[in-house]
Design a protein around this motif. Structure first.
Motif, PDB file in Angstrom:
ATOM      1  N   VAL A   5       0.866  -1.172   0.000  1.00  0.00           N
ATOM      2  CA  VAL A   5       0.000   0.000   0.000  1.00  0.00           C
ATOM      3  C   VAL A   5       0.904   1.223   0.000  1.00  0.00           C
ATOM      4  CG1 VAL A   5      -1.717   1.327   1.272  1.00  0.00           C
ATOM      5  CG2 VAL A   5      -1.857  -1.153   1.244  1.00  0.00           C
ATOM      6  N   THR A   6       0.695   2.108  -0.957  1.00  0.00           N
ATOM      7  CA  THR A   6       1.467   3.347  -1.051  1.00  0.00           C
ATOM      8  C   THR A   6       0.523   4.512  -0.816  1.00  0.00           C
ATOM      9  OG1 THR A   6       2.922   2.339  -2.699  1.00  0.00           O
ATOM     10  CG2 THR A   6       2.978   4.740  -2.519  1.00  0.00           C
ATOM     11  N   GLN A  13       4.901  13.676  -0.254  1.00  0.00           N
ATOM     12  CA  GLN A  13       5.202  12.826   0.895  1.00  0.00           C
ATOM     13  C   GLN A  13       4.720  11.425   0.547  1.00  0.00           C
ATOM     14  OE1 GLN A  13       2.984  15.358   0.854  1.00  0.00           O
ATOM     15  NE2 GLN A  13       2.898  16.413   2.798  1.00  0.00           N
ATOM     16  N   ARG A  14       5.475  10.419   1.011  1.00  0.00           N
ATOM     17  CA  ARG A  14       5.130   9.060   0.588  1.00  0.00           C
ATOM     18  C   ARG A  14       5.437   8.053   1.681  1.00  0.00           C
ATOM     19  NH1 ARG A  14       5.894   6.993  -5.128  1.00  0.00           N
ATOM     20  NH2 ARG A  14       5.937   4.749  -4.885  1.00  0.00           N
ATOM     21  N   VAL A  15       4.529   7.106   1.855  1.00  0.00           N
ATOM     22  CA  VAL A  15       4.726   5.973   2.764  1.00  0.00           C
ATOM     23  C   VAL A  15       4.373   4.717   1.990  1.00  0.00           C
ATOM     24  CG1 VAL A  15       3.834   4.816   4.827  1.00  0.00           C
ATOM     25  CG2 VAL A  15       4.249   7.256   4.887  1.00  0.00           C
ATOM     26  N   GLU A  16       5.243   3.704   2.057  1.00  0.00           N
ATOM     27  CA  GLU A  16       4.950   2.401   1.465  1.00  0.00           C
ATOM     28  C   GLU A  16       4.941   1.368   2.579  1.00  0.00           C
ATOM     29  OE1 GLU A  16       6.863   3.027  -2.952  1.00  0.00           O
ATOM     30  OE2 GLU A  16       7.787   1.580  -1.598  1.00  0.00           O
ATOM     31  N   HIS A  17       3.941   0.507   2.561  1.00  0.00           N
ATOM     32  CA  HIS A  17       3.792  -0.508   3.600  1.00  0.00           C
ATOM     33  C   HIS A  17       3.506  -1.832   2.909  1.00  0.00           C
ATOM     34  CE1 HIS A  17       3.047  -2.162   7.495  1.00  0.00           C
ATOM     35  NE2 HIS A  17       1.736  -2.264   7.364  1.00  0.00           N
ATOM     36  N   VAL A  18       4.370  -2.841   3.117  1.00  0.00           N
ATOM     37  CA  VAL A  18       4.206  -4.149   2.498  1.00  0.00           C
ATOM     38  C   VAL A  18       3.961  -5.178   3.598  1.00  0.00           C
ATOM     39  CG1 VAL A  18       5.292  -5.941   1.091  1.00  0.00           C
ATOM     40  CG2 VAL A  18       5.769  -3.536   0.615  1.00  0.00           C
ATOM     41  N   VAL A  19       2.949  -6.025   3.386  1.00  0.00           N
ATOM     42  CA  VAL A  19       2.633  -7.064   4.361  1.00  0.00           C
ATOM     43  C   VAL A  19       1.889  -8.195   3.661  1.00  0.00           C
ATOM     44  CG1 VAL A  19       0.398  -6.171   5.109  1.00  0.00           C
ATOM     45  CG2 VAL A  19       1.828  -7.363   6.737  1.00  0.00           C
ATOM     46  N   GLY A  20       1.949  -9.370   4.250  1.00  0.00           N
ATOM     47  CA  GLY A  20       1.211 -10.513   3.715  1.00  0.00           C
ATOM     48  C   GLY A  20      -0.254 -10.430   4.102  1.00  0.00           C
ATOM     49  N   VAL A  21      -1.146 -10.685   3.147  1.00  0.00           N
ATOM     50  CA  VAL A  21      -2.587 -10.645   3.369  1.00  0.00           C
ATOM     51  C   VAL A  21      -3.136 -12.050   3.134  1.00  0.00           C
ATOM     52  CG1 VAL A  21      -4.761  -9.695   2.519  1.00  0.00           C
ATOM     53  CG2 VAL A  21      -2.754  -8.238   2.694  1.00  0.00           C
ATOM     54  N   ILE A  31      -4.518  -1.045   4.938  1.00  0.00           N
ATOM     55  CA  ILE A  31      -4.718   0.349   4.512  1.00  0.00           C
ATOM     56  C   ILE A  31      -4.734   1.263   5.729  1.00  0.00           C
ATOM     57  CG2 ILE A  31      -6.351   1.952   3.450  1.00  0.00           C
ATOM     58  CD1 ILE A  31      -7.164  -0.432   1.620  1.00  0.00           C
ATOM     59  N   SER A  32      -5.419   0.861   6.777  1.00  0.00           N
ATOM     60  CA  SER A  32      -5.480   1.650   8.002  1.00  0.00           C
ATOM     61  C   SER A  32      -4.086   1.843   8.603  1.00  0.00           C
ATOM     62  CB  SER A  32      -6.401   0.973   9.007  1.00  0.00           C
ATOM     63  OG  SER A  32      -6.430   1.678  10.218  1.00  0.00           O
ATOM     64  N   GLN A  33      -3.277   0.793   8.617  1.00  0.00           N
ATOM     65  CA  GLN A  33      -1.914   0.883   9.145  1.00  0.00           C
ATOM     66  C   GLN A  33      -1.074   1.860   8.319  1.00  0.00           C
ATOM     67  OE1 GLN A  33      -0.397  -3.104   9.132  1.00  0.00           O
ATOM     68  NE2 GLN A  33      -1.722  -3.767  10.811  1.00  0.00           N
ATOM     69  N   ALA A  34      -1.194   1.784   6.995  1.00  0.00           N
ATOM     70  CA  ALA A  34      -0.428   2.682   6.127  1.00  0.00           C
ATOM     71  C   ALA A  34      -0.843   4.135   6.341  1.00  0.00           C
ATOM     72  CB  ALA A  34      -0.606   2.285   4.663  1.00  0.00           C
ATOM     73  N   LEU A  35      -2.153   4.386   6.474  1.00  0.00           N
ATOM     74  CA  LEU A  35      -2.621   5.753   6.721  1.00  0.00           C
ATOM     75  C   LEU A  35      -2.157   6.260   8.082  1.00  0.00           C
ATOM     76  CD1 LEU A  35      -6.210   5.538   5.223  1.00  0.00           C
ATOM     77  CD2 LEU A  35      -4.266   6.825   4.308  1.00  0.00           C
ATOM     78  N   ASP A  36      -2.146   5.398   9.090  1.00  0.00           N
ATOM     79  CA  ASP A  36      -1.652   5.790  10.411  1.00  0.00           C
ATOM     80  C   ASP A  36      -0.162   6.132  10.353  1.00  0.00           C
ATOM     81  OD1 ASP A  36      -4.146   5.462  11.542  1.00  0.00           O
ATOM     82  OD2 ASP A  36      -3.690   3.492  12.423  1.00  0.00           O
ATOM     83  N   LYS A  53      -2.597   3.726  -3.146  1.00  0.00           N
ATOM     84  CA  LYS A  53      -2.414   2.789  -4.249  1.00  0.00           C
ATOM     85  C   LYS A  53      -2.144   1.411  -3.651  1.00  0.00           C
ATOM     86  CE  LYS A  53       0.591   1.990  -8.207  1.00  0.00           C
ATOM     87  NZ  LYS A  53       1.774   2.489  -8.920  1.00  0.00           N
ATOM     88  N   ILE A  54      -2.825   0.393  -4.143  1.00  0.00           N
ATOM     89  CA  ILE A  54      -2.659  -0.974  -3.653  1.00  0.00           C
ATOM     90  C   ILE A  54      -2.196  -1.840  -4.816  1.00  0.00           C
ATOM     91  CG2 ILE A  54      -3.802  -2.948  -2.600  1.00  0.00           C
ATOM     92  CD1 ILE A  54      -5.900  -0.916  -1.551  1.00  0.00           C
ATOM     93  N   GLU A  55      -1.114  -2.611  -4.596  1.00  0.00           N
ATOM     94  CA  GLU A  55      -0.608  -3.501  -5.634  1.00  0.00           C
ATOM     95  C   GLU A  55       0.053  -4.712  -5.008  1.00  0.00           C
ATOM     96  OE1 GLU A  55       2.528  -1.459  -7.827  1.00  0.00           O
ATOM     97  OE2 GLU A  55       2.935  -0.274  -6.052  1.00  0.00           O
ATOM     98  N   HIS A  56       0.374  -5.709  -5.818  1.00  0.00           N
ATOM     99  CA  HIS A  56       1.084  -6.883  -5.310  1.00  0.00           C
ATOM    100  C   HIS A  56       2.442  -6.441  -4.801  1.00  0.00           C
ATOM    101  CE1 HIS A  56      -1.667 -10.025  -6.566  1.00  0.00           C
ATOM    102  NE2 HIS A  56      -1.890  -9.313  -7.639  1.00  0.00           N
TER     103      HIS A  56
END
Length: 57
Positions: A5-6, A13-21, A31-36, A53-56
């Motif tokens: 999730v970007t 300003q940019r934050v990228e968060h990658v995790v297994g779903v 998405i909530s974690q990335a926004l926080d 933005k959500i991608e693999h």
């Protein structure tokens, strides 16, 4: 599956968060974690001017 999730703010300003779903419901939590994370790093950025933005991963 890994998902990235970007969150991009109005001034680049940019934050990228990658995790297994594992389940569809996990995506909302990701998405909530990335926004926080974004709000923590950029507390003065307008909250309504974000692109998510959500991608693999």
């Amino acid at each position: 599956m890994d998902v990235k999730v970007t969150v991009t703010g109005p001034a680049g300003q940019r934050v990228e968060h990658v995790v297994g779903v594992r389940q569809a419901g996990d995506l909302a939590e990701l998405i909530s974690q990335a926004l926080d994370m974004y709000r923590g790093l950029y507390p003065d950025a307008p909250p309504f001017e974000k692109t998510v933005k959500i991608e693999h991963g």
